[in-house]
Design a protein around this motif. Structure first.
Motif, PDB file in Angstrom:
ATOM      1  N   SER A   1       0.827  -1.197   0.000  1.00 52.38           N
ATOM      2  CA  SER A   1       0.000   0.000   0.000  1.00 52.38           C
ATOM      3  C   SER A   1       0.866   1.253   0.000  1.00 52.38           C
ATOM      4  CB  SER A   1      -0.912   0.010   1.224  1.00 52.38           C
ATOM      5  OG  SER A   1      -0.140   0.211   2.404  1.00 52.38           O
ATOM      6  N   ASP A   2       0.294   2.352  -0.462  1.00 51.69           N
ATOM      7  CA  ASP A   2       1.003   3.629  -0.442  1.00 51.69           C
ATOM      8  C   ASP A   2       1.408   3.997   0.985  1.00 51.69           C
ATOM      9  OD1 ASP A   2       0.418   3.617  -3.108  1.00 51.69           O
ATOM     10  OD2 ASP A   2      -0.785   5.454  -3.094  1.00 51.69           O
TER      11      ASP A   2
ATOM     12  N   VAL B   1       2.305   2.004   3.393  1.00 47.80           N
ATOM     13  CA  VAL B   1       3.509   1.256   3.747  1.00 47.80           C
ATOM     14  C   VAL B   1       4.734   1.854   3.062  1.00 47.80           C
ATOM     15  CG1 VAL B   1       4.691  -0.964   3.498  1.00 47.80           C
ATOM     16  CG2 VAL B   1       2.315  -0.888   4.267  1.00 47.80           C
ATOM     17  N   LEU B   2       4.617   2.180   1.779  1.00 49.73           N
ATOM     18  CA  LEU B   2       5.736   2.783   1.063  1.00 49.73           C
ATOM     19  C   LEU B   2       6.153   4.097   1.704  1.00 49.73           C
ATOM     20  CD1 LEU B   2       4.624   2.116  -2.629  1.00 49.73           C
ATOM     21  CD2 LEU B   2       6.415   0.914  -1.356  1.00 49.73           C
ATOM     22  N   GLN B   3       5.166   4.911   2.071  1.00 50.11           N
ATOM     23  CA  GLN B   3       5.483   6.205   2.692  1.00 50.11           C
ATOM     24  C   GLN B   3       6.140   6.017   4.055  1.00 50.11           C
ATOM     25  OE1 GLN B   3       4.831   9.602   1.186  1.00 50.11           O
ATOM     26  NE2 GLN B   3       6.584   9.478   2.564  1.00 50.11           N
ATOM     27  N   THR B   4       5.681   5.033   4.809  1.00 53.49           N
ATOM     28  CA  THR B   4       6.276   4.759   6.115  1.00 53.49           C
ATOM     29  C   THR B   4       7.727   4.325   5.972  1.00 53.49           C
ATOM     30  OG1 THR B   4       4.128   4.132   7.042  1.00 53.49           O
ATOM     31  CG2 THR B   4       6.079   3.346   8.208  1.00 53.49           C
ATOM     32  N   ILE B   5       8.010   3.483   4.984  1.00 52.79           N
ATOM     33  CA  ILE B   5       9.387   3.043   4.742  1.00 52.79           C
ATOM     34  C   ILE B   5      10.271   4.226   4.352  1.00 52.79           C
ATOM     35  CG2 ILE B   5      10.873   1.646   3.248  1.00 52.79           C
ATOM     36  CD1 ILE B   5       8.509  -0.335   3.029  1.00 52.79           C
ATOM     37  N   ALA B   6       9.767   5.091   3.462  1.00 57.84           N
ATOM     38  CA  ALA B   6      10.542   6.263   3.038  1.00 57.84           C
ATOM     39  C   ALA B   6      10.818   7.188   4.222  1.00 57.84           C
ATOM     40  CB  ALA B   6       9.805   7.008   1.936  1.00 57.84           C
TER      41      ALA B   6
ATOM     42  N   LEU C   1       8.858   1.831 -11.333  1.00 53.34           N
ATOM     43  CA  LEU C   1       9.634   2.659 -10.412  1.00 53.34           C
ATOM     44  C   LEU C   1       8.757   3.748  -9.813  1.00 53.34           C
ATOM     45  CD1 LEU C   1      12.295   3.768  -9.170  1.00 53.34           C
ATOM     46  CD2 LEU C   1      12.724   4.912 -11.354  1.00 53.34           C
ATOM     47  N   ARG C   2       8.811   3.886  -8.490  1.00 49.15           N
ATOM     48  CA  ARG C   2       8.123   4.977  -7.789  1.00 49.15           C
ATOM     49  C   ARG C   2       9.102   5.624  -6.822  1.00 49.15           C
ATOM     50  NH1 ARG C   2       2.547   2.537  -5.527  1.00 49.15           N
ATOM     51  NH2 ARG C   2       2.173   4.736  -5.039  1.00 49.15           N
ATOM     52  N   TRP C   3       8.854   6.918  -6.542  1.00 55.35           N
ATOM     53  CA  TRP C   3       9.765   7.679  -5.685  1.00 55.35           C
ATOM     54  C   TRP C   3       8.983   8.339  -4.544  1.00 55.35           C
ATOM     55  CZ3 TRP C   3       8.997   9.170 -10.894  1.00 55.35           C
ATOM     56  CH2 TRP C   3       9.956   8.735 -11.820  1.00 55.35           C
TER      57      TRP C   3
ATOM     58  N   HIS D   1      20.070  -5.930   3.119  1.00 57.11           N
ATOM     59  CA  HIS D   1      18.665  -6.279   3.041  1.00 57.11           C
ATOM     60  C   HIS D   1      17.873  -5.533   4.122  1.00 57.11           C
ATOM     61  CE1 HIS D   1      20.471  -9.640   0.846  1.00 57.11           C
ATOM     62  NE2 HIS D   1      19.311  -9.723   0.215  1.00 57.11           N
ATOM     63  N   ALA D   2      16.641  -5.208   3.791  1.00 58.85           N
ATOM     64  CA  ALA D   2      15.739  -4.595   4.748  1.00 58.85           C
ATOM     65  C   ALA D   2      14.651  -5.597   5.120  1.00 58.85           C
ATOM     66  CB  ALA D   2      15.109  -3.336   4.146  1.00 58.85           C
ATOM     67  N   GLU D   3      14.247  -5.579   6.366  1.00 59.19           N
ATOM     68  CA  GLU D   3      13.191  -6.457   6.848  1.00 59.19           C
ATOM     69  C   GLU D   3      11.894  -5.650   6.874  1.00 59.19           C
ATOM     70  OE1 GLU D   3      11.798 -10.094   7.907  1.00 59.19           O
ATOM     71  OE2 GLU D   3      13.956  -9.728   7.855  1.00 59.19           O
ATOM     72  N   ILE D   4      10.962  -5.991   6.003  1.00 59.95           N
ATOM     73  CA  ILE D   4       9.707  -5.248   5.929  1.00 59.95           C
ATOM     74  C   ILE D   4       8.542  -6.217   5.817  1.00 59.95           C
ATOM     75  CG2 ILE D   4      10.792  -3.238   4.841  1.00 59.95           C
ATOM     76  CD1 ILE D   4       9.593  -4.126   2.202  1.00 59.95           C
ATOM     77  N   GLU D   5       7.332  -5.695   6.054  1.00 57.79           N
ATOM     78  CA  GLU D   5       6.119  -6.468   5.893  1.00 57.79           C
ATOM     79  C   GLU D   5       5.345  -5.916   4.724  1.00 57.79           C
ATOM     80  OE1 GLU D   5       3.865  -6.652   9.450  1.00 57.79           O
ATOM     81  OE2 GLU D   5       5.508  -7.486  10.669  1.00 57.79           O
ATOM     82  N   LEU D   6       5.095  -6.718   3.707  1.00 55.10           N
ATOM     83  CA  LEU D   6       4.369  -6.279   2.520  1.00 55.10           C
ATOM     84  C   LEU D   6       2.878  -6.604   2.656  1.00 55.10           C
ATOM     85  CD1 LEU D   6       6.822  -7.342  -0.322  1.00 55.10           C
ATOM     86  CD2 LEU D   6       6.521  -5.095   0.706  1.00 55.10           C
TER      87      LEU D   6
END
Length: 263
Positions: free
Chosen positions: A31-32, A34-39, A59-61, A258-263
């Protein structure tokens, strides 16, 4: 889930110069939110998220605060990840993005980015511009993305101490300042985007998509050696070709893992 993670300094050949970007290779986009939280966790000017497809990459930024429609230095970093780590036999890569298909290729140890040109038009100088910049604008241009402010000389650009809170209140998400170059450069610039969570971006490829056509109209030239005079600093070679701008630069790897994330 563990995913490949890279941190790269872009538009430089010297580590800790240029503009740092995170690049993360994902099997699919979460989800957006999750992406924003990671950034935000990465807390770099941009995090690039790559999803491999059959013939290219999606690709997204994201800045720490928002998703953006175009980013030069994180695209450069993404190309380095693909061509130096994921597909070492390749010389070109295509990215599907919010700004269309962006092609990147190697050129004598550097990378060339084929980006859309961003045209601008001259506008009246906003009343609050001089006080926000603590400098007197010579002229101001505008696009839907940024204001572009010409200052009297490169020294003024390099020594500028703007009011970020005031800049964040303008009706454009970013503000470019520029002047005729010094030290062998055709022009110098800086870029401020506090509304996007980046008070000052170290080296901004997307800003040069607006700077290249501006300086081409002013000088009659189509190729430029440019310097973005942030504290870190970085060099960008720009070539205007019709409605496209080629941005050329180098980058250097800083972190790989490597990063540990939840998708």
């Amino acid at each position: 889930m563990q995913v490949p993670f890279f941190q790269i300094d872009a538009f430089t050949t010297t580590r800790f110069k240029g503009n740092p970007a995170a690049v993360m290779v994902l099997p699919s986009f979460p989800s957006d939110e999750v992406l924003q939280t990671i950034a935000a966790e990465n807390n770099l000017p941009e995090t690039a998220f790559l999803v491999p497809r059959e013939k290219d990459y999606h690709l997204r930024w994201f800045t720490p605060a928002v998703e953006v429609p175009l980013c030069g230095h994180a695209t450069l970093a993404s190309a380095a990840v693909v061509l130096e780590r994921l597909d070492v036999k390749g010389d070109t890569v295509s990215f599907s993005t919010a700004s269309g298909i962006l092609n990147v290729w190697r050129n004598d140890g550097r990378y060339v980015l084929d980006f859309p040109s961003r045209q601008s038009e001259k506008v009246m100088i906003p009343a609050a511009m001089a006080s926000a910049l603590n400098a007197t604008p010579v002229e101001v241009y505008s696009s839907q993305y940024n204001y572009l402010v010409l200052l009297d000389n490169a020294k003024t650009v390099r020594e500028l101490r703007p009011d970020f809170a005031a800049i964040s209140g303008f009706d454009r998400p970013g503000l470019i300042v520029t002047a005729q170059g010094d030290e062998g450069f055709d022009f110098v610039s800086r870029y401020f985007a506090p509304a996007k969570g980046i008070p000052e971006d170290p080296v901004t490829g997307a800003a040069h998509c607006m700077l290249a056509p501006y300086w081409a109209a002013k000088t009659g030239k189509s190729a430029f050696r440019a310097y973005q005079a942030s504290q870190r600093g970085g060099e960008v070679t720009c070539r205007l070709s019709g409605d496209r701008v080629e941005l050329e630069g180098s980058c250097i790897f800083f972190i790989e893992g490597h990063a540990e994330i939840e998708l």
